[in-house]
Design a protein around this motif. Structure first.
Motif, mmCIF file in Angstrom:
data_model
loop_
_atom_site.group_PDB
_atom_site.id
_atom_site.type_symbol
_atom_site.label_atom_id
_atom_site.label_comp_id
_atom_site.label_asym_id
_atom_site.label_seq_id
_atom_site.Cartn_x
_atom_site.Cartn_y
_atom_site.Cartn_z
ATOM 1 N N MET A 523 -79.979 20.115 134.935
ATOM 2 C CA MET A 523 -79.457 21.140 134.044
ATOM 3 C C MET A 523 -77.958 21.012 133.786
ATOM 4 O O MET A 523 -77.502 21.187 132.651
ATOM 5 C CB MET A 523 -79.758 22.533 134.617
ATOM 6 N N PHE A 524 -77.177 20.744 134.822
ATOM 7 C CA PHE A 524 -75.723 20.724 134.666
ATOM 8 C C PHE A 524 -75.269 19.325 134.270
ATOM 9 O O PHE A 524 -75.427 18.375 135.034
ATOM 10 C CB PHE A 524 -75.044 21.163 135.961
ATOM 11 N N SER A 525 -74.705 19.208 133.072
ATOM 12 C CA SER A 525 -74.316 17.893 132.549
ATOM 13 C C SER A 525 -72.939 17.458 133.027
ATOM 14 O O SER A 525 -72.573 16.297 132.866
ATOM 15 C CB SER A 525 -74.306 17.935 131.015
ATOM 16 N N GLY A 526 -72.190 18.361 133.599
ATOM 17 C CA GLY A 526 -70.785 18.111 133.898
ATOM 18 C C GLY A 526 -69.876 18.723 132.852
ATOM 19 O O GLY A 526 -68.735 19.074 133.132
ATOM 20 N N ASP A 596 -74.828 13.392 129.902
ATOM 21 C CA ASP A 596 -74.180 13.516 131.195
ATOM 22 C C ASP A 596 -72.706 13.134 131.086
ATOM 23 O O ASP A 596 -72.343 12.192 130.381
ATOM 24 C CB ASP A 596 -74.880 12.617 132.213
ATOM 25 N N ARG A 597 -71.868 13.867 131.793
ATOM 26 C CA ARG A 597 -70.426 13.632 131.716
ATOM 27 C C ARG A 597 -70.048 12.237 132.193
ATOM 28 O O ARG A 597 -69.066 11.650 131.712
ATOM 29 C CB ARG A 597 -69.686 14.695 132.527
ATOM 30 N N ASN A 598 -70.828 11.682 133.099
ATOM 31 C CA ASN A 598 -70.546 10.339 133.591
ATOM 32 C C ASN A 598 -70.784 9.259 132.542
ATOM 33 O O ASN A 598 -70.318 8.124 132.689
ATOM 34 C CB ASN A 598 -71.399 10.037 134.825
ATOM 35 N N SER A 599 -71.508 9.602 131.483
ATOM 36 C CA SER A 599 -71.842 8.594 130.472
ATOM 37 C C SER A 599 -71.030 8.744 129.196
ATOM 38 O O SER A 599 -71.185 7.935 128.272
ATOM 39 C CB SER A 599 -73.338 8.672 130.134
ATOM 40 N N THR A 600 -70.177 9.760 129.097
ATOM 41 C CA THR A 600 -69.382 9.966 127.887
ATOM 42 C C THR A 600 -67.930 10.233 128.276
ATOM 43 O O THR A 600 -67.661 10.951 129.239
ATOM 44 C CB THR A 600 -69.900 11.151 127.050
ATOM 45 N N LEU A 601 -67.011 9.697 127.514
ATOM 46 C CA LEU A 601 -65.595 9.948 127.771
ATOM 47 C C LEU A 601 -65.197 11.361 127.381
ATOM 48 O O LEU A 601 -64.221 11.906 127.881
ATOM 49 C CB LEU A 601 -64.735 8.935 127.002
ATOM 50 N N HIS A 602 -65.938 11.936 126.468
ATOM 51 C CA HIS A 602 -65.636 13.288 125.994
ATOM 52 C C HIS A 602 -66.939 13.917 125.523
ATOM 53 O O HIS A 602 -67.928 13.228 125.236
ATOM 54 C CB HIS A 602 -64.620 13.243 124.843
ATOM 55 N N PRO A 603 -67.001 15.241 125.437
ATOM 56 C CA PRO A 603 -68.222 15.890 124.956
ATOM 57 C C PRO A 603 -68.515 15.487 123.513
ATOM 58 O O PRO A 603 -67.594 15.294 122.710
ATOM 59 C CB PRO A 603 -67.902 17.387 125.074
ATOM 60 N N VAL A 604 -69.788 15.347 123.206
ATOM 61 C CA VAL A 604 -70.212 14.842 121.899
ATOM 62 C C VAL A 604 -70.526 16.013 120.977
ATOM 63 O O VAL A 604 -71.358 16.868 121.285
ATOM 64 C CB VAL A 604 -71.451 13.925 122.040
#
Length: 678
Positions: A523-526, A596-604
């Motif tokens: 549930m929690f994406s970061g 997931d926050r680990n897979s993106t430098l910033h929110p999309v």
């Protein structure tokens, strides 16, 4: 934008809409300009920069033609635009040559007077007549269908050749000189009954303020001042307040302001969004709640009307002013298709009194609050099992689900199946529980009716016990998203159960398990809590209700966790959402992707969301309340901060309430997990 009036254009300031494009000058759900194109000697202009000065004011720096690698134009064009309640544009040409220049300046202007609903439903055809006429200093565009009239008047301060398609200026500009004209576009709005809504609103606005600038200055001056060590938080706070100022629109009966739902599709009163935005902003802008309550009370359902989904006591879902609503081609002139706005009305009324001490409001709206509470029993309990349910849609204009996750897939089983109707969505039961608890307090303390208070408390107790028995899924460690029509648990893991903590309906001994599921990796994406768990069949990180992250949703979840004593977890959510805001210049979008926050430098960014949006602008304010632990207790304000280390010290000064104004201070410290339900 300003209230119900807004403009969508390209970066040069031009509007050139096809029938289905959301482009143009809109007011009261009608497009008053579908074409507004500036040319110099027949050439379109290219933007150098765009300055968003205020929510109602924009300035464009342009050059003629299409510049190549180097901009070497000998002319600059400046468009200075203001919006609300009408539309004004100052056009200035700067001649950079050493000799005079003669140019033809033209504005092409047209309107199709499209209803905003037509843009999404292309087979709705217009049945009125469009005419154009000119005068010495104006162009007049008129649409008429019986007594329904919409008009656009374009006026100019400088002499122009005016034809049915626009205005042309033939000007001579001296060497290193300039030329300016002022254009004013006035909109005329008339209903089938002959009422000029624009005239009434303009009168109310002019009576309340002398200018947009003064109104904005006064709004900002009355807000609590935020001092903090975390610069992005300060940016987000100011951006949220500016967006809330922009989204306010006047109630037609009083002229006082309440929040619109969001730009561009919902620049109008939407019951659910207005109620939650008002709840989020109570410690900061309590007058939004007062106006929202009074407006919704005035529009409360009084009869059974299946077309509009109206029932006695039911609170409005949304109101529209366009042609399709006026001629009942859609039900939205006053539409009641929402199962959650009615209990939320009672929740807001009680919370408003707790903050402001406005007992007169509670007594004045007693009958409306009683009617809303009565609706829960008499009309919303469709199967007689004590749960609020909504019927299936009967037309293409109705949402598949009458809750905030209103898309068809928004309520689903873990394996992807969709439930039948009528479905009982979990958070609505929590709202009903909270409304009865709060209604009991109002009956006991203000309506002098202890017997009614006892009944409401008894109903709340019974609902809580029944809910915790029927919705808890022991094998999955969380509450069901909904109950199907046959009572089967709709078992998807979704963010809705965070609302259950906000309303206080869940058992304290299960709160830890709920928090663990919400804060787990599913549930929690970061960046925030997703609307649906990643292991559910319908999960889609860019699915609006099946994987995207909603700031408003997260603000209620964080407040609910804080209510049950999970201070650290509430702080993690708050910091994640505030981190997200920093990537969008402080403006939280309606929703963003659930990667997931680990897979993106910033929110999309989620591409089709409303922005700005009322309850997204309100989310940082509720998060601030949660972080500082602000709670009214009688005539006192309790401050019990739990600030994450990354946010530093926070000071919120001059918080308004029944206590006058007070200050709150908080600094990071170790936070223990100590669940205490209240």
């Amino acid at each position: 934008m300003d209230g119900v009036c807004f403009v969508v254009s390209d970066r040069s300031g031009d509007m050139d809409a096809s029938p289905s494009d959301l482009v143009g000058l809109f007011s009261f759900d009608t497009r008053f300009l579908s074409r507004w194109v500036l040319t110099i000697d027949g050439q379109r202009l290219s933007p150098l920069s765009v300055d968003d000065l205020h929510h109602f004011e924009t300035r464009y720096f342009l050059v003629p033609g299409q510049p190549t690698h180097y901009v070497s134009s000998t002319m600059t064009v400046i468009r200075h635009r203001t919006v609300g309640p009408n539309f004004g544009e100052q056009i200035t040409l700067l001649n950079h040559r050493v000799e005079p220049v003669e140019v033809a300046v033209r504005i092409d202007a047209a309107s199709d007077f499209a209803d905003i609903y037509e843009l999404g439903i292309p087979d709705l055809t217009k049945r009125g007549e469009l005419t154009r006429s000119t005068g010495d200093d104006f162009l007049f565009l008129l649409y008429q269908r019986e007594q329904f009239r919409r008009g656009t008047v374009v006026k100019t301060s400088e002499p122009a050749e005016i034809d049915l398609d626009g205005l042309c200026y033939r000007v001579r500009i001296p060497a290193h000189g300039s030329w300016t004209t002022e254009l004013r576009v006035e909109t005329a709005v008339q209903t089938p009954s002959g009422t000029d809504l624009r005239g009434e609103v303009r009168h109310q606005i002019r009576a309340a303020k002398q200018s947009n600038e003064r109104d904005l200055d006064e709004f900002l001056a009355e807000l609590p001042a935020l001092n903090c060590e975390h610069a992005p938080l300060a940016q987000t706070y100011r951006r949220s307040m500016l967006d809330l100022a922009a989204l306010r629109h006047p109630d037609l009966t009083t002229g006082r302001k309440m929040p619109s739902a969001g730009l561009p599709w919902f620049m109008t009163l939407v019951g659910r969004q207005a109620l939650i935005t008002s709840l989020q902003t109570l410690p900061f802008v309590p007058e939004l709640a007062a106006t929202t309550l009074e407006a919704l009370a005035l529009l409360q359902g009084a009869k059974i009307d299946d077309y509009r989904d109206e029932q006695p006591g039911k609170i409005l879902h949304q109101i529209r002013y366009g042609e399709t609503a006026a001629f009942e081609e859609t039900p939205h002139s006053q539409y009641y298709g929402s199962v959650d706005a009615t209990p939320l009305f009672v929740v807001l009324l009680d919370e408003y009194e707790r903050w402001t001490g406005d007992a007169a409001m509670v007594r004045r709206l007693e009958q409306e609050a009683r009617a809303a509470l009565g609706w829960l029993d008499q009309y919303a309990d469709l199967l007689g099992d004590g749960y609020l349910r909504h019927p299936p849609p009967t037309s293409r204009f109705e949402a598949a689900n009458q809750v905030w996750k209103d898309s068809r897939a928004g309520i689903c089983y873990a394996d992807g199946r969709l439930p039948g109707s009528p479905v009982a969505v979990c958070e609505v039961q929590g709202y009903a529980y909270d409304a009865r608890r709060r209604g009991a307090r109002l009956a006991r303390e203000f309506w002098n009716d202890p017997a009614y208070a006892q009944l409401l408390d008894q109903q709340a107790d019974q609902l809580r016990d029944r809910f915790n028995r029927d919705f808890w899924i022991a094998g999955r460690g969380h509450y069901a998203l909904a109950l199907d029509a046959d009572g089967t648990q709709v078992d998807a893991l979704a963010s809705n159960q965070g609302h259950l903590m906000w309303s206080g309906i869940i058992d304290a001994d299960r709160a830890g398990a709920v928090v663990d599921r919400l804060m787990g990796e599913e549930m929690f994406s970061g960046w925030g809590i997703r609307t649906l768990g990643t292991r559910e069949a319908r999960y889609n990180p860019v699915g609006v209700h099946v994987g995207a992250v909603w700031p408003y949703d997260n603000s209620l979840i964080a407040a609910g966790m804080r209510r049950y004593g999970f201070r650290a977890e509430a702080g993690r959510i708050a910091q994640a959402i505030l981190d997200t805001a920093s990537y969008f210049q402080g403006r939280l979008p309606e929703a963003f992707a659930g990667y997931d926050r680990n897979s993106t430098l910033h929110p999309v960014w989620y591409p089709t969301g409303n922005s700005p949006q009322g309850w997204s602008a309100g989310a940082p304010l509720l998060l601030l309340r949660t972080l500082l632990g602000l709670e009214p207790r009688g005539d006192h304000l309790v401050v019990n901060p739990a600030i994450p280390p990354g946010l530093g010290q926070i000071e919120l000064l001059d918080i308004p309430g029944r206590w006058g104004t007070l200050d709150a201070f908080g600094r990071p410290r170790s936070a223990s997990r100590a669940p205490v339900a209240r």
